[in-house]
Design a protein around this motif. Sequence first.
Motif, mmCIF file in Angstrom:
data_model
loop_
_atom_site.group_PDB
_atom_site.id
_atom_site.type_symbol
_atom_site.label_atom_id
_atom_site.label_comp_id
_atom_site.label_asym_id
_atom_site.label_seq_id
_atom_site.Cartn_x
_atom_site.Cartn_y
_atom_site.Cartn_z
ATOM 1 N N ASN A 1 74.457 -6.456 -34.819
ATOM 2 C CA ASN A 1 75.604 -6.613 -35.713
ATOM 3 C C ASN A 1 75.297 -7.642 -36.800
ATOM 4 N N ALA A 2 76.278 -7.891 -37.664
ATOM 5 C CA ALA A 2 76.052 -8.768 -38.803
ATOM 6 C C ALA A 2 75.653 -10.171 -38.378
ATOM 7 N N ALA A 3 76.313 -10.687 -37.352
ATOM 8 C CA ALA A 3 76.010 -12.035 -36.884
ATOM 9 C C ALA A 3 74.580 -12.126 -36.343
ATOM 10 N N GLU A 4 74.159 -11.091 -35.620
ATOM 11 C CA GLU A 4 72.812 -11.091 -35.047
ATOM 12 C C GLU A 4 71.753 -10.995 -36.140
ATOM 13 N N LEU A 5 72.021 -10.215 -37.174
ATOM 14 C CA LEU A 5 71.069 -10.085 -38.269
ATOM 15 C C LEU A 5 70.980 -11.378 -39.077
ATOM 16 N N ARG A 6 72.126 -12.061 -39.275
ATOM 17 C CA ARG A 6 72.092 -13.348 -39.965
ATOM 18 C C ARG A 6 71.279 -14.361 -39.168
ATOM 19 N N LYS A 7 71.460 -14.356 -37.845
ATOM 20 C CA LYS A 7 70.693 -15.274 -36.990
ATOM 21 C C LYS A 7 69.209 -14.974 -37.073
#
Length: 231
Positions: A122-128
């Motif tokens: 998800n978006a949070a995982e990709l940002r991390k």
Amino acid sequence: MREIEQKDVLEIYLYDDIESDGRGFSGEGWESETSAKTVHKRLADADPNIPVHLHINSCGGNVREGVAIHSLLKQHQGSVTVFVDGFACSAASLVAMAGDRVFMARAAMMMIHNPWTVAAGNAAELRKAADDLEKIGDAMRTAYAEKTAGKLSDDRIRELMDAETWLNAEECVAYGLADEVLFSDPAAALEAAKRQAAASLKRPAPEAPDPKAKNNAERLMRAFKKMEGLQ
């Protein structure tokens, strides 16, 4: 990786992609000859004070393994001399920075760039994942800066990494990423290095890497095609 242990020197050849141990489709495990674990075993089996000669011809590979190999060599009590016989690209260039002295063959090349990965989520995982890559890149930049001993500023190293830069032997010496070009006249090599450094500082940074490349090999081939097109 091929190793030759002699009485007075430990010769190690890093002549392949850097990778960790793995497991095939059949579930059968295999041991990598270019992993940090293998390098650790080579060093542990030798005299702790023996000089190490590390020969590199690698397009790079797993940055985690590269960082660990770099650390192992830096911790070795004996001297570490690196010979770039062909390519020292990506993670392999990081390993080269562990040398007390780094020698490059005249036709050898080094390539430095930012670490990259394949991520899903998800978006949070990709940002991390992006944040993590930036931290890994910072660690690599620190290793380059330590070797150059002030010849390159942090901003210049960042610029070279952002542009996925190919450097010949003379440029590496001029920048402090290597200490000497092999098989050349010292005076002529020094003058060539000065000319290369002056020209490199005047010209703009190379274009950013092609985002369409799917893997390291394809990235290298695309880079070479671009270089050929400039000739």
